[in-house]
Every structure is written in C-alpha cells, then in structure tokens.
Write a protein that holds these residues in place. Structure first.
Motif, short mmCIF file in Angstrom:
data_model
loop_
_atom_site.label_atom_id
_atom_site.label_comp_id
_atom_site.label_asym_id
_atom_site.label_seq_id
_atom_site.Cartn_x
_atom_site.Cartn_y
_atom_site.Cartn_z
N ARG A 216 -79.54 8.25 -28.47
CA ARG A 216 -78.46 7.15 -28.61
C ARG A 216 -79.10 6.04 -28.60
O ARG A 216 -79.86 5.62 -28.39
CB ARG A 216 -77.76 7.61 -27.19
CG ARG A 216 -76.84 8.78 -26.88
CD ARG A 216 -75.57 8.52 -27.39
NE ARG A 216 -74.89 9.68 -26.95
CZ ARG A 216 -73.92 9.58 -26.09
NH1 ARG A 216 -73.23 8.51 -25.89
NH2 ARG A 216 -73.19 10.76 -25.73
N LEU B 63 -78.59 2.20 -27.48
CA LEU B 63 -78.27 1.60 -26.27
C LEU B 63 -77.98 0.12 -26.51
O LEU B 63 -78.83 -0.48 -27.15
CB LEU B 63 -79.58 1.48 -25.29
CG LEU B 63 -79.40 0.71 -24.17
CD1 LEU B 63 -78.51 1.51 -22.98
CD2 LEU B 63 -80.76 0.81 -23.24
N VAL C 81 -61.41 -6.83 -19.67
CA VAL C 81 -62.58 -5.85 -19.67
C VAL C 81 -63.39 -6.18 -18.63
O VAL C 81 -63.77 -7.19 -18.20
CB VAL C 81 -63.26 -6.19 -21.23
CG1 VAL C 81 -64.44 -5.08 -20.90
CG2 VAL C 81 -62.51 -5.87 -22.26
N THR D 84 -71.27 -5.43 -24.77
CA THR D 84 -71.23 -5.80 -25.92
C THR D 84 -69.59 -5.57 -26.57
O THR D 84 -69.31 -4.37 -26.00
CB THR D 84 -72.28 -5.38 -27.17
OG1 THR D 84 -72.17 -4.08 -27.05
CG2 THR D 84 -73.36 -5.68 -26.57
N VAL E 264 -69.15 -4.47 -29.72
CA VAL E 264 -69.27 -3.45 -30.77
C VAL E 264 -69.72 -2.08 -29.81
O VAL E 264 -69.11 -1.12 -30.18
CB VAL E 264 -70.38 -3.94 -31.64
CG1 VAL E 264 -70.61 -2.61 -32.59
CG2 VAL E 264 -69.81 -4.94 -32.48
N PHE F 17 -60.31 -0.24 -15.42
CA PHE F 17 -59.77 0.03 -16.60
C PHE F 17 -58.36 0.44 -16.69
O PHE F 17 -57.51 0.69 -15.48
CB PHE F 17 -60.32 1.71 -16.98
CG PHE F 17 -61.66 1.44 -17.67
CD1 PHE F 17 -61.61 1.55 -19.21
CD2 PHE F 17 -62.65 1.84 -17.00
CE1 PHE F 17 -62.75 1.44 -19.83
CE2 PHE F 17 -63.74 1.95 -17.70
CZ PHE F 17 -64.12 1.75 -19.00
C1 LIG Z 1 -67.77 -1.39 -13.74
C2 LIG Z 1 -67.26 -1.30 -15.11
C3 LIG Z 1 -65.86 -1.65 -15.46
C4 LIG Z 1 -65.54 -1.53 -16.82
N1 LIG Z 1 -64.34 -2.00 -17.12
C5 LIG Z 1 -63.86 -1.78 -18.14
C6 LIG Z 1 -62.76 -2.13 -18.88
O1 LIG Z 1 -61.74 -2.36 -17.84
N2 LIG Z 1 -62.33 -1.94 -19.99
C7 LIG Z 1 -63.43 -1.55 -21.11
O2 LIG Z 1 -62.91 -1.51 -22.30
N3 LIG Z 1 -64.61 -1.37 -20.76
C8 LIG Z 1 -65.00 -1.46 -19.29
N4 LIG Z 1 -66.38 -1.08 -19.00
C9 LIG Z 1 -67.21 -0.59 -19.87
C10 LIG Z 1 -67.91 -1.82 -20.73
O3 LIG Z 1 -66.98 -2.55 -21.34
C11 LIG Z 1 -69.01 -1.53 -21.67
O4 LIG Z 1 -69.70 -2.57 -21.81
C12 LIG Z 1 -68.45 -1.06 -23.10
O5 LIG Z 1 -67.64 -0.01 -23.14
C13 LIG Z 1 -69.86 -0.43 -23.86
O6 LIG Z 1 -70.43 -1.66 -24.27
P1 LIG Z 1 -72.17 -1.72 -23.89
O7 LIG Z 1 -72.41 -2.64 -24.91
O8 LIG Z 1 -72.51 -1.43 -22.52
O9 LIG Z 1 -72.46 -0.26 -24.72
P2 LIG Z 1 -73.50 1.17 -24.05
O10 LIG Z 1 -73.22 1.30 -22.75
O11 LIG Z 1 -74.90 0.59 -24.42
O12 LIG Z 1 -73.10 2.01 -25.11
C14 LIG Z 1 -72.03 2.71 -25.21
C15 LIG Z 1 -71.95 3.85 -26.12
O13 LIG Z 1 -71.81 3.27 -27.43
C16 LIG Z 1 -73.03 3.57 -28.38
N5 LIG Z 1 -73.39 2.37 -28.98
C17 LIG Z 1 -73.40 1.09 -28.58
N6 LIG Z 1 -73.57 0.16 -29.39
C18 LIG Z 1 -73.70 0.99 -30.59
C19 LIG Z 1 -73.74 0.61 -32.00
N7 LIG Z 1 -74.10 -0.71 -32.31
N8 LIG Z 1 -73.87 1.57 -33.00
C20 LIG Z 1 -73.65 2.72 -32.54
N9 LIG Z 1 -73.53 3.28 -31.21
C21 LIG Z 1 -73.26 2.12 -30.41
C22 LIG Z 1 -73.84 4.10 -27.30
O14 LIG Z 1 -74.99 4.73 -27.89
C23 LIG Z 1 -73.03 4.65 -26.30
O15 LIG Z 1 -72.78 5.90 -26.62
C24 LIG Z 1 -66.61 -1.18 -17.67
C25 LIG Z 1 -67.89 -0.87 -17.43
C26 LIG Z 1 -68.11 -1.27 -16.00
C27 LIG Z 1 -69.46 -0.85 -15.45
#
Ligand SMILES: Cc1cc2nc3c(=O)[nH]c(=O)nc-3n(C[C@H](O)[C@H](O)[C@H](O)COP(=O)(O)OP(=O)(O)OC[C@H]3O[C@@H](n4cnc5c(N)ncnc54)[C@H](O)[C@@H]3O)c2cc1C
Lengths: 819, 289
Positions: free
Chosen positions: B30, B32, B102, B112, B114, B192
């Motif tokens: 995956r 990250l 969010v 992020t 994306v 959420f």
């Molecule tokens: C307490 C808490 C509350 C939250 N509340 C909300 C909310 O209200 N609304 C909301 O929308 N989200 C919420 N989130 C989720 C948050 O917004 C995440 O950051 C977001 O969903 C995923 O972004 P990330 O960069 O952390 O991705 P990651 O967690 O690193 O990855 C998420 C998934 O996407 C894939 N991925 C990531 N980037 C890429 C890429 N460039 N290409 C291909 N695959 C990729 C990864 O492999 C993984 O499967 C919450 C999270 C937490 C911990």
C-alpha cells in the motif's frame, strides 16, 4: 404496616465557623505533575524487559467453544506463553461476584467452554511486545458452535429464550419486589395515576488510559507485586489474591493514577488476575493493558440498561403520594455487583419529594453483552431520570408548572433528618433554595419569554427543570440487603490516613487508596490538613502506601472519599494534637489543659507569646525523647482508620433497608435547548446547575466535577450508547461509532452552590463526585420534551439521538420544518 | 490494536515508488500518505499490507499550484496546508470550505487531500468535492501516466479505479466560476459526517446557468445529483426552485441505514443539507456578480 424501629442517628456535630482553608478555591496540588506528564500511568511504568499480554476476544456473542488450537501461536516469534480459558481455570479461581448464586453464573478471567459476549477473552498470549502478542493471537484457532444470541432484556426473560448460564435455568439472575409503606392505600386514594414506560440504554465511562496491571512475581520470595489503576484498595484486594490463590501476605499492590475512571475502574480484578497468572508462570514481569477495543467490549463496566414501567399516584393539587416502579435491567453476561445499582436507586428512590410509599420490583436479565459495572451514579442517576420524567408527565397532565409541582412536594428543611420509605435517611437539605437559585441563575423567566418569541419564528426551544438527589458515602449493606441469606452485619467501609510531622515541622500525609481518579484526594487532604494545622496546603506532602502493610482503605466509590478522608484527617490530627499538647505542656511546664491551639502551635490560653510552634514541639519529640515522660514515644506520627459514620441494619423482612447512604446532596439543573426538528439535532443554548453537597472543600475542584459530570450526562442524554445489534455484535466498539461529546458539544455551565452542612460529618461535608451525571440526562430529556411539546412529541428513551428524535417527529406527523 | 509485520520503503521519485509497488506486488503493498486512515486500519488489522511505500520523500508531490483554470493538488499536500492556501481560496473555495469539516486540526496536519480521495470513504468530504468539481485524477503506474475523470473514479466503498500498482500523483480541480457551499451534518464536531453536500451554482442574468451537486453518506460512493442540477438550471433560484431541486435529488436516493441514522433519517438529513447547501451556493453566486 408496623412502624419501623430505628437506631438513633449519631450525635449532631457543631462545625467550626471560621474556616481558613476548607471552602477556599485553591489550585489542585496534583495538577503540576499531570500537566508535566509525570503522573505515572500504567503505560509509563512499563520497563524494558516486561512482557506484554494480549487477550484473544470472542467474535461470537454466544457459542460453545469446541476446541482451541494454540500450537502455532506458541511457536510464533517472541511468544513466551499461551494460556486458554480452560487452562486459566486450573490456575485461577472465579472472579468476585456479589450476585445471588454466584456458582450458577461463574465469572472467570477467560471464558471456559462457552463464550457469552462479543469481546469476552478466550485465551491470552504473552510475548516480548504487544505487536508480537497480537500477531500470535491471529494464529490461535478456535472452533465455535454458535448458540442463539440473547440481546433484548425482555425477550431474555421469556420462556424458551436461550440460556446464558444453564446452571441458573433462567436468564433472570434476580427478581424481587419490595414494598415500603402503604402503597395500596395511597393508590386507592389518588386522584390521578400517571403511567409511563421508559427506556435507558447502556453507555459507560470512557477513560483516557484503559484498565491495566503490571504484575511481577518473584519466584524467590513467592511474592507477587502489582501496579494497577484499580480504584479499590486494601479493603478489597483479598478478592484478587483469592482468585489468584496467593496468600494475602505475599501480595502487594501499588496505586497508579486512574487515568479516568468514572467508576469504571472499581475493583478491576480481571487485569490483575490475568497479568498475575502469567507472571507467576513465567517468573517475569508481565503487563496487561487493555487496548481501546478491549476496554469498550470487555471492560466489565458497561452502565445501566433499563426498561421501566412506572405508576405515580397523584392528587389533583399536585401532591405526589406513591410510586410503583417495575424495572428490568439488562446486566449483560455476568452480574459482578449483584443488583447493587438498585440499592443506589433505593437510597434516593423518592427524590427530594415527600412521596409516602414505594413499590419497587427489579428483575436482572442476563444477555449476551459485556456485563455491567460501575458508572458515575451507579444506577441512581437512572432512577433520578425516571422519577423526573414521570413527575414532569404528572405536571403536564395536571396542567401545572414544572417548578410548582416540585415546590409543592419538596421535603421541607425542618423535616430533616428525614427517613424515606425505603429506610434510608436524608441528613439535611434545602431543596427550595436550590431550585430558586437555579431558576435565577438559569434566567428561567427570560428564557420562557424567549421560547415564546422564537416559537413564532418556527424554532423549537425547550427549557428543562429538574431537581434531583445526589446520595453520598455508601455503606456496603446495599450489596447484600437483597438477600435474606447470608445475613452479614453492617459493613464499615473504612478509609485511613497517616499524618507525620517530621523534625522540621513539615507534614506528610499517607493515603492508602487509589492514587488519583479525578476527585483530587491529595488536594482534599492537603486542604483538610492545612485547616487543622494552619499551614499552606501546598506545603503538605502526600504519599501513597500500597497494599502490604497498608491500613484499611475502601477507595473511591459512591462519592464517599472526601467525607471519609476528612474523618480520617480529623482523627489523625486530633491524635497528633493530643500528643503535641502534652509535649508542649511538659516543655513549658504548664498544665496541658491550660494550652490552646492557635496559629500552628500551642499557647497558654490568652498569652500568645508563651507558646511552642508545632515545628519546635516536633523537633523535640523527634530528637530529644528523653526530655519527656516515659510514655511519650519518639516522633510525631499518627494514623486514623475512619469508619462509616452512619449506617444501620436493614429490617429482617426488608420492609426497611436501614441507613446506607445518609449524606444527601441535591441539585437543580436548568438547560435550554433548541431542537432542529428537521434533523433531530439537539443544541444546548444555555445550562445552569446549582448543587448543594454540604460544606464546600474546594469550590474550584467541585466545579470541575460538576462540569465533567454534566458533560458525561450530556453524553448519556444525547450521544453515547453501546449498541449491540440483533445478532449480538457490538457495533460501537471504537470512538468512530461510539459518539462522545467533545468540548464543542459541552456548553459553558453557569454553576451555583448552596451549602447545607451535614450534621454528621466533619465540617458538614457531603460527597459531590457524581453530581453532574446524576442530573443532566433528566434535565436534557425534560428540555427536549418541552421543546417538542407543541408537536405532541414526548421522548421516553435515551440517548436522544437524531435518529430517535426524527423517528418520533415523523411518527407524530409533524412537517419537516427548517428552511 | 497493533499492526501485523510489514516492510517499508521511502522512495524519492514516483518511478521508484511505482517500481516498489510492482516489486512487492505479492505482499499486497500500500501507498502511505498521511497515514490517518491507513494506520488506524492497520492497527485494527482490517488492512494487513505486507509492504508500505511512503510517499513522504518523493519530490514534486507537495505541489499546490494553479495551472491555468485548474488547481493542481499534489499527492503529499496536507489537508491543513490546502485549507490555509490562498490558491485554494481563490481557485477552489469549495475545497477550503469542505476541509474545515474534515476531522480535527491535528489530523488535518498529517492527512492529505489526495489520500482522502484515494481512500474513497463514502462518508468523506473530499471525494464529494472532487466529484462536484469534475476533478481529474492524474495516475502513474507501470504503464505510465493516465487521467481518470472523477465521475469514473469512485467505484464502491473504499474502492476506486486505481490499479494496485498505481499512484494517484495529483488531483486537478477545474475552477468553477460561481457560488459554492459545503454543508454537512455530523453527530459531533470533527467526527465523520452522516451526510455531506457539495453544491456549486453559477448564475447568469438572474438565472442558474450551471449547477453541480454531489453528496456523501447517502450511497456506497459519493454521488452526483444530476436531477437536482437539472431542476436548478434555467431557474431563478428562489425558494421554490431550491425545494424542487431538493425533491428531485432526494427522490432518487436510497441510502443504507447504520448506527447513526436509519435510511429515513439519512434522507431527512440529506434534504436539510441540500436545501442549505444549494441555498448558500446560490446566494454566493448572486453576491459574486
Ligand atoms: C480522528 C480522525 C477523524 C477523521 N475524520 C475525518 C472526517 O471527518 N472526514 C474525512 O474525510 N476524513 C476523516 N479522517 C480521515 C483523514 O481525513 C485521512 O487523513 C484521509 O482520509 C486519508 O488521508 P491520508 O493522507 O492520511 O491517507 P493514508 O491514511 O496514508 O492512506 C489512505 C488510503 O489511501 C491510499 N493512498 C493514499 N495516498 C495515495 C496516493 N497518492 N495514491 C494511491 N493511493 C493512496 C493508501 O494506500 C490508503 O489505502 C479522520 C481521521 C482520523 C484519524
């Protein structure tokens, strides 16, 4: 009805009037260490080399365990030990259970033969770290034979329901009806009978640090040392030793700050038994610290889960005559505290009112859920909510104002001490004053006008007004007066303090209970000591003594600790002062009776410059014992074991339960809410809370209790619920789905105090630890019902989620309003 | 709540990142990004990737720039950065407004934009924003680069058109000249949402010339509500028109119920969010002219 003969209450005390520290807002003495991250929680105490235990949780709500295959897990990297439930049952005894017939619903640290809820432990793995332990859990294969899940408390009691515990031959662990006073006559004479059916769903205390224990067995001495965040201390640790089969004198337990309990760390013997069992096998330290899912699904501390059928006998003038309560409580798979929660309810079953008779039936249903434990209020908060709901309903049916019906039924100040029908006593109170102050603080009249104005604009504003009791300082009779046998004598539930004045005159207080659970025991003791010895509370040093060699200590629970610590500090101080008086008299060559305590020392009555400060006396007593008479020993240290000051036996036929919760606080909450009828969302616009828990020790920390308790009450009323679906799966096993109010959902509270001292406790203090949560659910329900009254909607189920409110509004055929 | 074992790499180029995904294909690798969704899933052992390719050090993925009429958001642009960016405020104010809903600020500092879109949580805000804006996804895989329109990207809950060895390198959001609004209903602040609505409306000569409405939380993926858009275009945008659009939008909804809201309540809440969202976008469109 024969009149009940009651032992006379204890003598009425006269309280010191010019208090210097008790009643003053001071900074909590615990704050600096917690704010600096030096509190020393369980996770902070894990040393390198400690092994980590993880528990395999059952994915099935109800199933027979056909086989467990652990070979692959045992061979996994870093794994030291795998113990199945069956093996654990050979190594440990059943866990403590205060329910009826404990042998018929045996509760153990891990399930044997059968799992009874999702999350129940089936096996434990001990490995070098928690990651490896969880990897190994995945390799354990359990073969289950599913049984029908029992998830509804009423269905659980019907004939033909699948049985949780076959030996019990029923899912009803307890069924009894009590009658206090002449209920039949009161109902026959009533003008109106108000009926209600109410449903309170389960939630629970949510700690920051989950429950844990670090156990270290020394094979050389065969001594087991445990660090745990259990709330319950020396007086109850024999239960853990018993389950482990370890002699008490080979068992030492050290306090760790609770890290959030709200009741949910009461007793917590399971983690100690799991970690202790593993450490004893391995001869190495083992930590078992629940993760969040362990805690939510397997903490043994879910809160009440009740269905009520209630009838209230009322006169047309608003007089409340009698109440019959029929409740089914869903206890989950086991029943560790028996129906003690209903003892709590019976301590204040009639609230602040002069209701003359009560019929109370409780049925404890066993279902495929995590068992109930303790949660701030311990079941009395549910009774408060039920009573206030039905009183409000009576007011509506009679066309009376919510404040008026309450005023009319309050126990008047001159009637105390007042015995309620169940036999418990209310020591003192001034309910009308609390109510009036709350109406004023809550700007009741202004909000009523505002409500009418906003209704014109199509908005639904509601004002809640409730008056409810806050019992404090439990006596353990409430755990056994349910049974005709065994007939134990009254339990003293003691608490101890040792005070030492060293050679320089500084004071150290030693405590024997849980280290910190939010009630700030160190601050309380520091203030009480400062009051006795005229020193700065921040100069008092506090230490904790563990189990081995420790004095009796029951620990927090039932809002008891401040009162009990006050008694212990008072007693130890008196002993210190008696010795210091004799020493000072000897040094000054005067009669001890000619001395008076003033400004931190003894002086000759009326001659302030002829005196010895405590520091001088202490120095002499520590260093120059031979200057004193033979029977004055070196040093200046004294202990007091303070026993429950007022508790009496129940009547043999249980027509009267005796005194078991005598120090009775009271509060009035006035929240103002707006219900968005289109979404079912409830917003809190204003919130006033006036509490009376006797003489205040530290208004600042009590305000913290009220805010925290009210926040939890808001959670109970609007957000929090452990939801088990029809298949018995827990669908809210993390904070993703278990909604909990944040700072954004909790309004600024307006807090007011009334002080009606207890005649029976040091300084007149009553407990105030559970206050907010004992009122807020009732108050918010009243406010929501007030808001929705124009739509003909009355909500009878908590929490009042958007989904439940929308369903009720849709059912009432109300138009979707907003916009 | 600890993840199972995995290996980990930190490439510095997109090509290397793709190569690593190919190399570790057997281990269900995956990508990250901010880890705010992936790491919790791993802790719950709901995701058990054998290898993680961390995008943190890949050069060029933190771009946040205007490219003509498009706002280009690189894969490693943190939600908090986008939320505060003047470029986003100018070119995609809908994204800025949605970001405020969010999670909480600490999560947004790691998470992020994306990553949220790639994660495709049906309750998430940003996939609905991408859909409403007709975003384009720039995807790089072993076969090189391709572009996927948002309308073809979201296939199901947590399922997208991305192949396992592909990386979503950037999301291109076309500018929408008009009014915008993001409205949602959540049980508690920062949690959420139950339902979210992204609305975009352009007004010319007193009539709606263009509308785009998308919703989250009402279907297995975020959905475009074409019926609402059709109902709006050509209308003056008064209350009756808004109500007609809300009716049109909800007529086609068949949401699933869950612990937070039954299907019926979800539809009730969607109505409220739609009414508010479309109304606010209209007002802003009118103010703009
Ligand atoms: C307490 C808490 C509350 C939250 N509340 C909300 C909310 O209200 N609304 C909301 O929308 N989200 C919420 N989130 C989720 C948050 O917004 C995440 O950051 C977001 O969903 C995923 O972004 P990330 O960069 O952390 O991705 P990651 O967690 O690193 O990855 C998420 C998934 O996407 C894939 N991925 C990531 N980037 C890429 C890429 N460039 N290409 C291909 N695959 C990729 C990864 O492999 C993984 O499967 C919450 C999270 C937490 C911990």
């Amino acid at each position: 009805m024969t009149a009940v003969e009651r032992p006379a209450p204890p003598p009425v005390r006269t309280h010191k009037e010019d208090r210097r520290w008790v009643g003053k807002s001071i900074r909590k003495v615990e704050d600096p260490k917690f704010l600096r991250g030096r509190g020393g929680y369980v996770a902070d105490l894990v040393r390198p080399g400690t092994l980590h235990a993880a528990v395999l949780r059952s994915p099935m709500p109800h199933a027979r365990i056909l086989s467990i295959e652990t070979a692959a897990a045992e061979a996994a990297p870093g794994v030291h030990l795998v113990v199945t439930g069956a093996q654990a049952a050979e190594l440990t005894g059943p866990l403590p259970d205060f329910g009826p017939d404990p042998t018929k619903h045996t509760w153990r640290c891990l399930a044997v033969d059968k799992v009874r809820y999702v999350g129940e432990g089936v096996a434990v793995v001990v490995a070098d770290d928690r990651y490896l332990a969880e990897d190994a859990l995945q390799l354990i294969e359990v073969e289950y034979d599913p049984l029908p899940p029992v998830t509804d408390p009423e269905a659980a009691l019907r004939p033909g329901a699948a049985l949780l515990h076959e030996a019990l031959e029923s899912n009803c662990a307890y069924d009894r009806q009590f009658t206090f006073g002449d209920v039949a006559r009161d109902f026959a004479e009533a003008d109106v009978v108000v009926r209600d059916r109410l449903r309170w769903h389960r939630s629970g205390g949510q700690p920051l640090e989950t429950v844990g224990a670090i156990a270290d067995f020394d094979p050389a001495t065969e001594k087991l040392t445990v660090h745990t965040n259990s709330l319950s201390f020396t007086s109850y640790m024999f239960m853990a030793a018993g389950a482990l089969g370890i002699p008490m004198n080979k068992f030492d337990v050290h306090q760790v700050p609770a890290g959030g309990s709200f009741g949910s760390k009461l007793f917590v013997t399971k983690p100690t038994v799991i970690a202790g069992m593993c450490s004893r096998i391995l001869g190495r330290p083992v930590v078992y610290l629940e993760d969040r899912v362990d805690n939510m699904s397997n903490c043994d501390h879910h809160g009440s889960d009740r269905v009520y059928d209630v009838e209230l006998a009322v006169m047309r003038d608003g007089t409340l005559r009698s109440i019959t309560i029929d409740t089914i409580d869903d206890y989950g798979a086991y029943i560790q505290f028996g129906v003690g929660h209903h003892g709590n309810a019976l301590a204040q079953v009639t609230g602040p009112y002069t209701i003359g008779s009560v019929q109370y039936r409780v049925r404890a249903a066993l279902t495929n859920k995590n068992q109930q434990g303790a949660y701030r209020g311990f079941g009395s908060e549910v009774n408060n909510w039920m009573l206030e709901q039905v009183v409000d309903k009576a007011a509506r049916e009679l066309g009376m104002d919510a404040a008026e019906i309450r005023r009319r039924n309050f126990i008047p100040p001159e009637a105390f001490p007042y015995f309620i029908p169940s036999g418990n006593v209310y020591d003192s109170g001034d309910y009308a004053t609390v109510l009036e102050k709350a109406l004023e603080l809550g700007e009741y009249d202004r909000w009523r006008a505002e409500q009418a104005r906003l209704r014109e604009e199509g908005r639904y504003i509601g004002i809640g007004l409730i008056s409810a009791q806050e019992r404090s300082v439990f006596s353990a009779t409430e755990f056994w007066f349910w049974f005709d046998e065994p007939n134990a004598p009254v339990t003293s539930s003691p608490e101890s303090v040792t005070l030492g004045v060293d050679a320089t005159g500084t004071i150290t207080a030693t405590l024997y209970s849980c280290a910190f659970w939010g009630n700030s025991p160190e601050t309380m003791v520091a203030q009480l000591v400062a009051e006795e010895f005229d020193c700065d509370p921040h100069s008092v040093s506090i230490i904790y003594h563990g189990l081995s060699g420790g004095l009796p200590a029951t620990g927090p629970g039932g809002s008891r600790t401040t009162v009990m610590l006050a008694g212990a500090v008072e007693g130890a101080s008196a002993k210190i002062k008696a010795k210091a008086r004799r020493a000072a008299a000897h040094l000054m060559e005067v009669d001890p009776e000619d001395l008076e305590w003033a400004e931190g020392g003894f002086q000759v009555r009326g001659v302030p410059d002829q005196r010895k400060g405590l520091d001088e006396i202490a120095a002499m007593l520590h260093m120059f014992k031979h200057s004193f008479p033979e029977d004055l020993e070196s040093g200046l240290e004294e202990s007091k074991v303070y026993d429950h000051p007022y508790t009496t036996m129940p009547a043999p036929d249980r027509s009267d339960l005796g005194v078991f919760y005598p120090f009775m606080g009271n509060a009035c909450h006035v929240p103002v809410v707006e219900v968005d009828v289109a979404t079912g969302e409830v917003r809190i616009l204003a919130y006033a809370a006036v509490h009376d828990c006797g003489t205040l020790v530290n208004p600042r920390s009590l305000a913290g209790h009220i805010v925290g308790g009210t926040a939890q009450g808001i959670g109970t009323a609007l957000y929090e619920e452990f939801v088990y679906d029809d298949e018995g799966q827990l669908v809210t096993s993390s904070f993703l789905d278990y909604s909990i109010p944040t700072a954004m959902e909790v309004p600024e509270l307006r807090i007011g105090h009334v002080e009606t001292p207890s005649p029976y406790t040091p300084h007149g203090i009553k407990g105030g630890g559970e206050g907010g949560r004992m009122m807020a659910p009732a108050a918010l329900n009243a406010a929501v019902n007030d808001a929705l009254a124009p739509l003909g909607v009355r909500v009878t189920e908590l929490p009042m989620t958007p989904d439940r409110l929308r369903a009720a509004i849709r059912e009432a055929g109300a138009a979707p309003g907003r916009g | 709540m600890k993840p199972p074992p995995f290996t980990y790499s930190v490439p510095t180029t997109v090509a290397d990142a793709v190569a690593l995904l190919v190399e570790h294909a057997e281990e269900e690798p995956r990508v990250l990004a901010g880890g705010q969704s992936l790491v919790p899933l791993m802790n719950f052992r709901l995701a058990q990737p054998g290898h993680l390719v961390d995008l943190r050090r890949v050069t060029g993925l933190d771009t946040l720039r205007l490219d003509g009429d498009h706002l280009v958001v690189g894969a490693m642009v943190r939600q908090a950065t986008a939320e505060r960016s003047p470029e986003v405020a100018l070119a995609a104010p809908l994204l800025a407004e949605a970001l405020g809903h969010v999670a909480h600020p600490p999560v947004r500092h790691s998470g992020t934009v994306v990553g949220s879109i790639a994660h495709a949580d049906p309750a998430a805000e940003l996939p609905a924003v991408a859909l409403a804006l007709d975003a384009e996804m720039t995807v790089v895989g072993p076969q090189g680069e391709r572009r996927i329109p948002a309308g073809e990207f979201f296939l199901g809950p947590f399922t997208t058109a991305l192949a396992p060895e592909e990386i979503l390198t950037e999301v291109r959001l076309p500018r929408f000249p008009g009014g915008h609004a993001f409205v949602e209903f959540a049980r508690t602040h920062g949690n959420f949402a139950v339902v979210g609505v992204a609305a975009l409306v352009a007004v010319e000569d007193g009539r709606v010339s263009r509308a785009a409405v998308a919703a989250s939380g009402v279907a297995p993926t975020p959905v475009r509500l074409a019926a609402a858009e059709e109902a709006l275009v050509g209308m003056t945008g008064d209350d009756t028109a808004v109500e007609a659009a809300v009716d049109a939008a909800t007529a086609g909804l068949d949401p699933a119920g869950d612990v937070h809201a039954s299907a019926a309540t979800r539809t009730d809440i969607a109505r409220v969010c739609l009414r508010e969202g479309i109304g606010r976008a209209l007002r802003r469109a009118e103010d703009r002219r």
